[in-house]
Design a protein around this motif. Sequence first.
Motif, PDB file in Angstrom:
ATOM      1  N   LYS B  45       0.826  -1.208   0.000  1.00 49.91           N
ATOM      2  CA  LYS B  45       0.000   0.000   0.000  1.00 49.91           C
ATOM      3  C   LYS B  45       0.861   1.259   0.000  1.00 49.91           C
ATOM      4  N   ILE B  78      -2.637  -2.008  -9.276  1.00 46.28           N
ATOM      5  CA  ILE B  78      -2.658  -2.942  -8.154  1.00 46.28           C
ATOM      6  C   ILE B  78      -3.847  -3.896  -8.250  1.00 46.28           C
ATOM      7  N   SER B  79      -3.624  -5.139  -7.864  1.00 45.91           N
ATOM      8  CA  SER B  79      -4.727  -6.060  -7.644  1.00 45.91           C
ATOM      9  C   SER B  79      -4.779  -6.285  -6.132  1.00 45.91           C
ATOM     10  N   PRO B  80      -5.744  -5.615  -5.458  1.00 43.84           N
ATOM     11  CA  PRO B  80      -5.768  -5.666  -3.995  1.00 43.84           C
ATOM     12  C   PRO B  80      -5.997  -7.079  -3.460  1.00 43.84           C
ATOM     13  N   GLU B  82      -8.172  -8.162  -1.425  1.00 48.66           N
ATOM     14  CA  GLU B  82      -9.566  -8.537  -1.615  1.00 48.66           C
ATOM     15  C   GLU B  82      -9.986  -8.129  -3.018  1.00 48.66           C
ATOM     16  N   THR B  83     -10.716  -9.004  -3.669  1.00 51.65           N
ATOM     17  CA  THR B  83     -11.191  -8.736  -5.021  1.00 51.65           C
ATOM     18  C   THR B  83     -11.833  -7.357  -5.100  1.00 51.65           C
ATOM     19  N   ALA B  84     -11.474  -6.582  -6.118  1.00 47.97           N
ATOM     20  CA  ALA B  84     -11.990  -5.227  -6.234  1.00 47.97           C
ATOM     21  C   ALA B  84     -12.562  -5.003  -7.621  1.00 47.97           C
ATOM     22  N   VAL B  85     -13.868  -5.216  -7.753  1.00 49.60           N
ATOM     23  CA  VAL B  85     -14.530  -4.997  -9.033  1.00 49.60           C
ATOM     24  C   VAL B  85     -15.809  -4.203  -8.781  1.00 49.60           C
ATOM     25  N   ALA B  86     -16.307  -3.537  -9.808  1.00 61.54           N
ATOM     26  CA  ALA B  86     -17.582  -2.818  -9.679  1.00 61.54           C
ATOM     27  C   ALA B  86     -18.708  -3.826  -9.901  1.00 61.54           C
ATOM     28  N   SER B 142     -10.358  -9.069 -11.426  1.00 61.14           N
ATOM     29  CA  SER B 142      -9.658  -8.078 -10.612  1.00 61.14           C
ATOM     30  C   SER B 142      -8.181  -7.977 -11.031  1.00 61.14           C
ATOM     31  N   MET B 145      -7.904  -6.291 -14.401  1.00 59.26           N
ATOM     32  CA  MET B 145      -8.045  -4.838 -14.264  1.00 59.26           C
ATOM     33  C   MET B 145      -6.720  -4.199 -13.846  1.00 59.26           C
ATOM     34  N   ALA B 146      -5.904  -4.956 -13.135  1.00 57.26           N
ATOM     35  CA  ALA B 146      -4.599  -4.428 -12.733  1.00 57.26           C
ATOM     36  C   ALA B 146      -3.634  -4.410 -13.913  1.00 57.26           C
TER      37      ALA B 146
END
Lengths: 241, 242
Positions: B45, B78-80, B82-86, B142, B145-146
């Motif tokens: 982070k 970044i691919s966090p 926890e999965t982060a998608v809309a 996710s 997207m990164a």
Amino acid sequence: MSSLHFASRNQKEILRDPLSLVFGFGLPIVLLFLFSIMQKNLPYGLFQIEHLAPGIIVFGFSFLTLFSGMLLGKDRGSSFLMRLFASPLSAKDYIIGYLLPMLPIALLQIIVCLVAASLLGLPFNSNSLLAIIVLLLISILFISFGLLFGTLFTDKQVGGIFALFVNVTAFLSGIWFSLDLIGGTFKTICYLLPFAHAVDAAKAAFAGNIHDIWGSLFVVIGYTVVIMGIAIVIFRKRMRS
Amino acid sequence: MIEIRELTKSFGERVAVDHLSLSIEKGEFFALLGSNGAGKTTTIKMISGLQTPTNGDIIIDGMSIFSNLQQSKQLMNISPQETAVAPNLSVKENLEFTAKIYGFDKNEAIIRAGEMMEKFSLTDRAKAKAKTLSGGLQRRLSIAMAMISNPRIVFLDEPTLGLDVRARRDLWNILLGLKGQMTIILTTHYLEEVEALADRVGIMHHGKLCALGTVDDLKEQYNKNSLEEVFLSVTEEMEVLV
Ligand SMILES: Nc1ncnc2c1ncn2[C@@H]1O[C@H](COP(=O)(O)OP(=O)(O)OP(=O)(O)O)[C@@H](O)[C@H]1O
Ligand SMILES: [Mg+2]
């Protein structure tokens, strides 16, 4: 440019939730018809359409608070906002991105209610256009509340707070009854909050009493600036940690 | 090149990352290991500009990322953990949206999204809303997207968590294909992943970087036959000291 892409995503996110649409657009109309029917059976004028319509439209805006608050709360709760924070989006992009898509929704709410109200006898004239503009300004107040709630709370908490908020806007704003009927401390409290001013401004706009609009609208805009300002400050702080 | 100098992050009394110094070469595949709570996510982070360090600096190509954070963020993705998608956007829309906020125009975004869906075997789910995908597919989205912004530095925080055996292998192959093209910084709890992919490994414990080198270096240094034994030895040794 980025802010517009983000705004478009946010609008899709809200409009693709059918339940929110049913409530946001359906409930004000149901209320409009319900109270108009009640008025027919009342011996005195309590819910005349020219008083009822502005109030109910403002009341409907409380769903904008719910939509924007839930969306922001949800984004903060999932890692999605973290992903955005890692992107080159700037603080300005977030403000525009969360605020802008709410305005067409507000406009649509206004138009849908106006159409329903005109079926119930509300005249449509140049005052109505003025009222649309005044109402759009008022809607920003409700969006600001949503952004503040979404910045402070999770989407589930926002749901709970909305239950309280919607009652405050309903009872402390003079939508259902004239605040003069009660008067006293109750009225004073109502006028310390922006909601009664919002309803007054909307009513004055519909009645074409241009001079009566400004005082009330000024309070609404003042509140909007303060609430939005607090939301932005807290959001920026959270963005950095 | 990324130069991390004396990076420290405290949350009140707790020191999550403790004077971590490290250089990562351009195009290097770097794996960060450590037990739960070791400080891997916090480190990522900070390097990606998401968290301000309590102390220390991060220098990319001779410039502190904090001197122009906006510009630095443009180079990274970044691919966090926890999965982060809309959730209400489709797979395709999620990808195009990400490309656009990194500055790609509409056409480029469409092309890049198509490539990513192909690469991550998501093409047949292009129109499905992200929230209707299984956990593993959301994960793949996710990660895609990164990658879509073609970052110079990409952070993958436990990317293979929740992926099935084949999807994990597929991701490994994608990452191997990207090796050298971008700097990849990955955290994981799967040591075989590190052996298959990483140029160099860092093992963190209680916020400190305790071991650093290639897998072979570490095996030799600790006189062990497997990375797992090295890992256990590094994290145990520290336990005694603490
Ligand atoms: N926002 C925060 N506030 C307080 N403490 C935090 C915060 N973020 C992380 N920590 C603490 O910092 C330490 C390191 O956490 P971090 O998430 O970096 O670990 P990790 O190595 O990624 O672990 P895991 O393998 O479980 O993902 C933990 O003790 C955690 O509780
Ligand atoms: Mg972690």
